[in-house]
Structure formats: structure tokens, C-alpha cells
Motif scaffolding. Structure first.
Motif, PDB file in Angstrom:
ATOM      1  N   ARG A  68       2.133  -4.925   0.941  1.00 32.85           N
ATOM      2  CA  ARG A  68       1.973  -3.466   0.854  1.00 32.85           C
ATOM      3  C   ARG A  68       1.201  -3.054  -0.389  1.00 32.85           C
ATOM      4  N   GLU A  69       1.325  -3.789  -1.470  1.00 34.65           N
ATOM      5  CA  GLU A  69       0.694  -3.409  -2.730  1.00 34.65           C
ATOM      6  C   GLU A  69      -0.813  -3.268  -2.637  1.00 34.65           C
ATOM      7  N   PRO A  70      -1.551  -4.213  -2.063  1.00 34.55           N
ATOM      8  CA  PRO A  70      -3.005  -4.032  -1.992  1.00 34.55           C
ATOM      9  C   PRO A  70      -3.395  -2.797  -1.185  1.00 34.55           C
ATOM     10  N   ALA A  71      -2.681  -2.520  -0.106  1.00 33.87           N
ATOM     11  CA  ALA A  71      -3.000  -1.342   0.695  1.00 33.87           C
ATOM     12  C   ALA A  71      -2.733  -0.072  -0.105  1.00 33.87           C
ATOM     13  N   THR A  72      -1.646  -0.051  -0.848  1.00 34.77           N
ATOM     14  CA  THR A  72      -1.318   1.100  -1.672  1.00 34.77           C
ATOM     15  C   THR A  72      -2.350   1.268  -2.782  1.00 34.77           C
ATOM     16  N   ALA A  73      -2.721   0.180  -3.412  1.00 29.75           N
ATOM     17  CA  ALA A  73      -3.717   0.230  -4.479  1.00 29.75           C
ATOM     18  C   ALA A  73      -5.061   0.713  -3.934  1.00 29.75           C
ATOM     19  N   ARG A  74      -5.437   0.259  -2.751  1.00 25.48           N
ATOM     20  CA  ARG A  74      -6.700   0.707  -2.144  1.00 25.48           C
ATOM     21  C   ARG A  74      -6.639   2.198  -1.816  1.00 25.48           C
ATOM     22  N   ARG A  75      -5.495   2.646  -1.320  1.00 25.18           N
ATOM     23  CA  ARG A  75      -5.343   4.061  -0.988  1.00 25.18           C
ATOM     24  C   ARG A  75      -5.439   4.914  -2.245  1.00 25.18           C
ATOM     25  N   ILE A  76      -4.774   4.499  -3.295  1.00 22.16           N
ATOM     26  CA  ILE A  76      -4.819   5.240  -4.555  1.00 22.16           C
ATOM     27  C   ILE A  76      -6.239   5.259  -5.113  1.00 22.16           C
ATOM     28  N   ALA A  77      -6.908   4.114  -5.072  1.00 27.53           N
ATOM     29  CA  ALA A  77      -8.286   4.047  -5.565  1.00 27.53           C
ATOM     30  C   ALA A  77      -9.199   4.955  -4.747  1.00 27.53           C
ATOM     31  N   ALA A  78      -8.993   4.989  -3.443  1.00 31.94           N
ATOM     32  CA  ALA A  78      -9.808   5.867  -2.580  1.00 31.94           C
ATOM     33  C   ALA A  78      -9.533   7.331  -2.892  1.00 31.94           C
ATOM     34  N   GLU A  79      -8.278   7.677  -3.118  1.00 30.41           N
ATOM     35  CA  GLU A  79      -7.933   9.061  -3.459  1.00 30.41           C
ATOM     36  C   GLU A  79      -8.545   9.456  -4.797  1.00 30.41           C
TER      37      GLU A  79
END
Length: 93
Positions: A11-22
Motif C-alpha cells: 500500500r505504501e508505494p501507491a499512497t506515496a504515488r498518490r500524494i506525489a501526484a496531489e
């Protein structure tokens, strides 16, 4: 619901990617607001909008590799204002 160790890292990479995209979306929005402010200030000072836009794009490109992104919009605005107007800075509109 039980979380195992194997579920956490997935889950961490997906969350990190989402935060970076935001954060990237927010930066783009902030930069667009800066561009609009600069164009209004340039119009008030009688400057060519193409020159203001070119200076804006140049400043954005100069900060493209900045590792800390939080202040890029502010730094871009300051750089453009200094480049175009120096001591005769038009007021913010």
C-alpha cells in the motif's frame, strides 16, 4: 480487519504515488495562479504578455530539478518580477 506485514508495503508505494501526484497538481495550480498574477502585473506596467510568459516559463524551467518543491511557485514569481521589473516592480494585482 487484520493487516499483515505483506499488505503494508504494497500500500505504501501507491499512497506515496498518490500524494506525489496531489502535490504536483497543487504546484501546477499554484504556478498557474502565479502566471496569471504576473500577466496582470505586466499588463498594468505596459509589458508584452509574450515577454512575461517567456520569463515565467524560463523561471519554471530553472526550478524544474529542485528537490524541495514547496516554495517553487514563490521563487518563480520572485525571479520573474526581478528579471522583468527589478527596482520598478509593479504592484501585485
Amino acid at each position: 480487519m487484520t493487516t499483515t506485514l505483506s499488505q503494508g508495503p504494497a500500500r505504501e508505494p501507491a499512497t506515496a504515488r498518490r500524494i506525489a501526484a496531489e502535490q504536483a497538481d497543487l504546484e501546477r495550480l499554484q504556478l498557474e495562479h502565479v502566471r496569471e498574477r504576473l500577466l496582470r502585473a505586466g499588463a498594468a506596467a505596459g509589458d508584452d504578455p509574450a515577454a512575461v510568459d517567456a520569463a515565467f516559463r524560463e523561471a519554471v524551467a530553472a526550478f524544474a530539478g529542485a528537490p524541495v518543491r514547496a516554495f517553487v511557485p514563490v521563487l518563480v514569481e520572485r525571479a520573474v518580477r526581478e528579471q522583468l521589473w527589478g527596482a520598478r516592480r509593479p504592484g501585485r494585482t
